[in-house]
Design an enzyme around this catalytic site. Structure first.
Site, PDB file in Angstrom:
ATOM      1  N   SER A  93      10.563  -2.893  13.758  1.00 41.65           N
ATOM      2  CA  SER A  93      10.737  -2.882  12.298  1.00 41.65           C
ATOM      3  C   SER A  93       9.389  -2.941  11.612  1.00 41.65           C
ATOM      4  CB  SER A  93      11.535  -4.106  11.844  1.00 41.65           C
ATOM      5  OG  SER A  93      12.727  -4.196  12.541  1.00 41.65           O
ATOM      6  N   ARG A 146       8.799   3.191  11.474  1.00 40.23           N
ATOM      7  CA  ARG A 146       8.369   3.399  10.099  1.00 40.23           C
ATOM      8  C   ARG A 146       6.908   3.845  10.130  1.00 40.23           C
ATOM      9  NH1 ARG A 146      12.949   3.456   9.112  1.00 40.23           N
ATOM     10  NH2 ARG A 146      14.148   2.288   7.555  1.00 40.23           N
ATOM     11  N   ARG A 177       8.757  -9.699  22.394  1.00 39.32           N
ATOM     12  CA  ARG A 177       7.400 -10.175  22.680  1.00 39.32           C
ATOM     13  C   ARG A 177       7.217 -10.360  24.185  1.00 39.32           C
ATOM     14  NH1 ARG A 177       4.801 -11.382  18.135  1.00 39.32           N
ATOM     15  NH2 ARG A 177       6.057 -11.730  16.280  1.00 39.32           N
ATOM     16  N   ILE A 178       7.243  -9.236  24.897  1.00 35.32           N
ATOM     17  CA  ILE A 178       7.180  -9.314  26.354  1.00 35.32           C
ATOM     18  C   ILE A 178       5.752  -9.056  26.840  1.00 35.32           C
ATOM     19  CG2 ILE A 178       8.051  -8.321  28.504  1.00 35.32           C
ATOM     20  CD1 ILE A 178      10.569  -7.541  26.844  1.00 35.32           C
ATOM     21  N   HIS A 205      11.949  12.499   9.712  1.00 33.01           N
ATOM     22  CA  HIS A 205      12.760  11.274   9.764  1.00 33.01           C
ATOM     23  C   HIS A 205      14.241  11.595  10.054  1.00 33.01           C
ATOM     24  CE1 HIS A 205      12.929   6.856   8.177  1.00 33.01           C
ATOM     25  NE2 HIS A 205      13.819   7.063   9.140  1.00 33.01           N
ATOM     26  N   ILE A 206      14.469  12.135  11.253  1.00 30.48           N
ATOM     27  CA  ILE A 206      15.834  12.543  11.617  1.00 30.48           C
ATOM     28  C   ILE A 206      16.395  11.721  12.788  1.00 30.48           C
ATOM     29  CG2 ILE A 206      15.673  14.906  10.732  1.00 30.48           C
ATOM     30  CD1 ILE A 206      15.081  15.791  13.665  1.00 30.48           C
ATOM     31  N   GLY A 207      15.794  10.543  13.031  1.00 33.48           N
ATOM     32  CA  GLY A 207      16.213   9.726  14.176  1.00 33.48           C
ATOM     33  C   GLY A 207      17.718   9.509  14.268  1.00 33.48           C
ATOM     34  N   SER A 208      18.352   9.198  13.162  1.00 32.33           N
ATOM     35  CA  SER A 208      19.792   8.886  13.193  1.00 32.33           C
ATOM     36  C   SER A 208      20.657  10.069  12.769  1.00 32.33           C
ATOM     37  CB  SER A 208      20.076   7.689  12.279  1.00 32.33           C
ATOM     38  OG  SER A 208      19.741   8.003  10.940  1.00 32.33           O
TER      39      SER A 208
HETATM   40  C1  DGY Z   1      17.202   3.399   9.311  1.00 31.43           C
HETATM   41  O1  DGY Z   1      18.436   3.299   9.204  1.00 31.43           O
HETATM   42  O2  DGY Z   1      16.443   2.519   8.905  1.00 31.43           O
HETATM   43  C2  DGY Z   1      16.663   4.598   9.985  1.00 31.43           C
HETATM   44  O3  DGY Z   1      15.311   4.752   9.773  1.00 31.43           O
HETATM   45  C3  DGY Z   1      17.434   5.844   9.558  1.00 31.43           C
HETATM   46  O4  DGY Z   1      17.237   6.808  10.523  1.00 31.43           O
END
Ligand code: DGY
Length: 287
Positions: A176, A204, A157-158, A252-255
């Site tokens: 989140s 999300r 909260r900056i 959804h390939i972030g990780s």
């Molecule tokens: C998670 O772990 O919540 C991520 O969205 C997966 O990439």
């Protein structure tokens, strides 16, 4: 003790679980999501559940599991798919996988940002479809990162949200999904952004009001958007956002690096095992 694993997971995670000699494993051994009826049947009587972010673990699933269920371990950092109040009420402990996917997701966020602002997917398409006729001074220009202001929603909260929208050349959503952040990037938010600004979301899909984003992109209220997450997932192939050249959408390939997914699977296995043994988990969610 018996556990249910809702999907095929990296072999390192499954090995950690099976070699511990703590539990017997029943698994939905497929890359595709488990049908709801199989999930409800599979959890019945189990002591532990290892699930994914695509499994909705709600009252119905908890009821189907019954009173044996003591540990839920999710192979994700996000927990918005879990009915946390209901889980807490039943005294079930939850493990999750924070931190270890931060680098991979940060890399993907930068890659998506650059791909969007420098119009990479559109440019690749032009090479393939013959649109590349010669070098042209005004063709395929985008916005550069150098000397720009980047606003990150999720650093804490900056900065008030309205100020962040108004001042940033790039807005990256990394927070989140909670009741507070649901639909936070809406018509009002986009109307405050600069017409030359680029919007990126790797958290999300539901943090964004997608209809408002579509209007902002079509009307030129903002320059472009890059999304690694959508509502729903997968996004239907005829979704209006997919018709826009100034919107880059990833699945959804972030990780999604081999090392990160392997580490996530091992951590989720170790969380589950520790919970089953009544020990403290490597990463337990405080409910
Ligand atoms: C998670 O772990 O919540 C991520 O969205 C997966 O990439």
């Amino acid at each position: 003790m018996q556990v249910f694993v809702t999907r095929r997971i990296p072999r390192e995670g499954l090995a950690a679980l099976s070699q511990a000699g703590v539990c017997s494993i029943q698994q939905w051994d497929s890359d595709e999501p488990i049908p709801r009826s199989e999930l409800l049947a599979g959890v019945a009587g189990k002591h532990g559940l290892l699930c994914l972010l695509s499994d909705r673990i709600d009252k119905e699933v908890l009821d189907a599991a019954g009173s044996n269920l003591k540990i839920i371990s999710t192979l994700s950092v996000g927990v918005d798919h879990l009915a946390l109040e209901e889980i807490k009420k039943r005294g079930i402990r939850v493990g999750y996988t924070p931190d270890i996917l931060t680098d991979a997701t940060a890399e993907l966020s930068v890659a998506l940002l650059l791909a969007t602002c420098r119009r990479l997917p559109e440019s690749v398409e032009e090479v393939k479809n013959g649109g590349w006729t010669t070098w042209k001074p005004l063709w395929m220009c985008g916005y550069g990162l150098s000397d720009s202001t980047v606003g990150i929603i999720g650093l804490g909260r900056i900065v008030p949200l309205a100020k962040l929208a108004e001042e940033s050349d790039f807005v990256a959503v990394t927070c989140s999904l909670t009741p507070d952040t649901k639909g936070m990037c809406n018509k009002d938010f986009f109307s405050r952004m600069k017409k030359t600004s680029v919007f990126i979301n790797t958290s999300r899909g539901a943090v964004v009001n997608q209809e408002d984003l579509y209007q902002a992109l079509v009307s030129g209220q903002i320059a472009a958007a890059g999304l690694d997450v959508t509502t729903p997932e997968p996004l239907p192939t005829d979704h209006p956002l997919l018709s826009l050249k100034n919107c880059v959408i990833l699945p959804h390939i972030g990780s999604a690096t081999y090392a990160t997914r392997s580490a996530m699977s091992v951590l989720s296995a170790n969380n589950l095992l520790a919970g089953l043994k009544g020990e403290s988990m490597p990463s337990e969610l405080q409910l």
